[in-house]
Design a protein around this motif. Structure first.
Motif, PDB file in Angstrom:
ATOM      1  N   UNK A  48       0.845  -1.200   0.000  1.00 37.87           N
ATOM      2  CA  UNK A  48       0.000   0.000   0.000  1.00 37.87           C
ATOM      3  C   UNK A  48       0.880   1.250   0.000  1.00 37.87           C
ATOM      4  N   UNK A  49       0.521   2.219  -0.836  1.00 37.95           N
ATOM      5  CA  UNK A  49       1.307   3.434  -0.941  1.00 37.95           C
ATOM      6  C   UNK A  49       1.134   4.315   0.286  1.00 37.95           C
ATOM      7  N   UNK A  50       2.247   4.815   0.819  1.00 37.95           N
ATOM      8  CA  UNK A  50       2.207   5.701   1.982  1.00 37.95           C
ATOM      9  C   UNK A  50       1.575   7.037   1.593  1.00 37.95           C
ATOM     10  N   UNK A  51       0.947   7.737   2.538  1.00 33.53           N
ATOM     11  CA  UNK A  51       0.185   8.940   2.199  1.00 33.53           C
ATOM     12  C   UNK A  51       1.041  10.135   1.791  1.00 33.53           C
ATOM     13  N   UNK A  52       0.476  10.912   0.907  1.00 30.37           N
ATOM     14  CA  UNK A  52       0.957  12.251   0.576  1.00 30.37           C
ATOM     15  C   UNK A  52      -0.305  13.060   0.375  1.00 30.37           C
ATOM     16  N   UNK A  53      -0.760  13.708   1.446  1.00 27.94           N
ATOM     17  CA  UNK A  53      -2.080  14.345   1.370  1.00 27.94           C
ATOM     18  C   UNK A  53      -2.124  15.648   2.152  1.00 27.94           C
ATOM     19  N   UNK A  54      -2.928  16.565   1.644  1.00 27.59           N
ATOM     20  CA  UNK A  54      -3.051  17.909   2.201  1.00 27.59           C
ATOM     21  C   UNK A  54      -4.436  18.091   2.813  1.00 27.59           C
ATOM     22  N   UNK A  55      -4.471  18.559   4.063  1.00 32.36           N
ATOM     23  CA  UNK A  55      -5.733  18.858   4.737  1.00 32.36           C
ATOM     24  C   UNK A  55      -5.867  20.371   4.875  1.00 32.36           C
ATOM     25  N   UNK A  56      -6.995  20.909   4.434  1.00 30.32           N
ATOM     26  CA  UNK A  56      -7.238  22.347   4.488  1.00 30.32           C
ATOM     27  C   UNK A  56      -7.873  22.709   5.828  1.00 30.32           C
ATOM     28  N   UNK A  57      -7.195  23.561   6.583  1.00 29.82           N
ATOM     29  CA  UNK A  57      -7.742  24.020   7.862  1.00 29.82           C
ATOM     30  C   UNK A  57      -8.376  25.399   7.732  1.00 29.82           C
ATOM     31  N   UNK A  58      -7.848  26.222   6.831  1.00 34.43           N
ATOM     32  CA  UNK A  58      -8.385  27.563   6.666  1.00 34.43           C
ATOM     33  C   UNK A  58      -8.220  28.056   5.251  1.00 34.43           C
ATOM     34  N   UNK A  59      -9.222  28.768   4.734  1.00 32.84           N
ATOM     35  CA  UNK A  59      -9.202  29.208   3.331  1.00 32.84           C
ATOM     36  C   UNK A  59      -9.488  30.691   3.153  1.00 32.84           C
ATOM     37  N   UNK A  60      -9.671  31.417   4.257  1.00 36.07           N
ATOM     38  CA  UNK A  60     -10.040  32.825   4.158  1.00 36.07           C
ATOM     39  C   UNK A  60      -8.810  33.718   4.142  1.00 36.07           C
ATOM     40  N   UNK A  61      -9.000  34.966   3.749  1.00 39.14           N
ATOM     41  CA  UNK A  61      -7.920  35.946   3.818  1.00 39.14           C
ATOM     42  C   UNK A  61      -7.949  36.606   5.193  1.00 39.14           C
ATOM     43  N   UNK A  62      -7.563  37.870   5.279  1.00 39.67           N
ATOM     44  CA  UNK A  62      -7.347  38.512   6.579  1.00 39.67           C
ATOM     45  C   UNK A  62      -8.543  38.439   7.520  1.00 39.67           C
ATOM     46  N   UNK A  63      -9.750  38.567   6.978  1.00 39.68           N
ATOM     47  CA  UNK A  63     -10.943  38.568   7.839  1.00 39.68           C
ATOM     48  C   UNK A  63     -11.650  37.212   7.779  1.00 39.68           C
TER      49      UNK A  63
END
Length: 309
Positions: free
Chosen positions: A1-16
């Protein structure tokens, strides 16, 4: 099984931040090791929601010193103290962040952390390898923003090919020859026959890669650095109708991000850091896809995986 290479998004907003969007923060899981990229407000809450243990994060990368990219850091450090952390915590950021963080700790009366905060100052003038271990290299590179700002390139290292087990017996290959074959050598049998390397090995999967381009104006200088990455995150704060505002604030539009992705020939583009003026990022996404179709607008708690066939 291939080991993970994955991105989790915690925040997507700009300054506000908005009621649905948090400031910038992402976690990249490379082969079971977790790396936190930027640390806006609410990062701890999002880590909990995504069941990413705080103790698994030993390396934090802060692109620049605008608050929406690091205001969550002191809270994260304080929680580590409460949890009894003993491992070193490495922070890659502008050198001024160490002074600022120490001031906060002194103000809060935190005399003993129980672990070392190890600061690694970034170079904002040229590309630089900042992390280099057996399976992974991380490089920082300058972006074009109002204040010094860096992007980060995460790249797996090439693996050795695997020997086809049946060939070992078929050609009576001695153990001492295996390392040479893995390095690309052909094999000569006892009878003098030459067996081509490609017949003896299973090629490894191509190394996977991710580039994080935080706050930046349109900046073609990064194209050679991020060329052909599997996954590119590039900020896209504004739609084209706000092009002049984007230029004035050293930010990008969705079309800007897509143009960079197209010229760099990347696999997939992720856009984020959306201005709070947009209830949804659909217009930004549409404009980006018109130039680079394989584009996604990031959403909190979304996971993007890079998998090789």
């Amino acid at each position: 099984m291939q080991m993970p290479f994955q991105l989790t998004i915690l925040g997507s907003s700009s300054a506000m931040p908005t009621s649905k969007r948090y400031p910038t923060a992402q976690v990249l899981n490379v082969l079971g090791r977790f790396f936190l990229i930027d640390c806006g407000e609410g990062t701890q809450h999002q880590l909990r929601k995504n069941k990413i243990g705080f103790g698994r994060l030993d390396h934090i990368f802060i692109s620049h010193l605008h608050g929406d990219h690091f205001f969550g850091l002191i809270g994260f450090i304080s929680t580590q103290v409460l949890l009894g952390r003993t491992k070193d915590l490495h922070i890659y950021a502008h050198s001024e962040l160490q002074r600022y963080t120490q001031y906060q700790l002194d103000f809060l009366g935190t005399e003993e952390l129980g672990f070392r905060l190890v600061f690694h100052p970034l170079n904002f003038k040229k590309e630089q390898v900042i992390f280099d271990e057996e399976k992974l290299t991380i490089t920082s590179f300058p972006l074009h923003h109002r204040i010094p700002c860096c992007g980060f390139l995460f790249r797996e290292k090439s693996k050795e090919p695997n020997i086809k087990k049946g060939k070992l017996k078929q050609y009576k290959i001695p153990i001492r020859e295996i390392k040479y074959i893995k390095a690309g050598a052909d094999f000569q049998t006892e009878k003098g026959d030459i067996i081509p390397n490609k017949e003896l090995v299973i090629p490894p999967a191509a190394p996977r890669s991710f580039a994080f381009c935080s706050d930046t104006a349109y900046h073609e200088s990064i194209i050679p650095i991020i060329s052909k990455v599997d996954l590119l995150y590039h900020e896209a704060t504004f739609a084209e109708s706000e092009k002049k505002l984007a230029q004035a604030t050293f930010h990008s539009t969705g079309a800007d991000a897509a143009s960079i992705a197209k010229q760099a020939n990347v696999g997939k583009l992720l856009i984020g850091h959306f201005s709070a003026r947009y209830k949804t990022p659909e217009i930004i996404l549409e404009e980006a896809r018109a130039i680079f179709p394989n584009t996604e607008a990031i959403i909190e708690n979304e996971v993007f995986k890079v998998v090789r066939d």
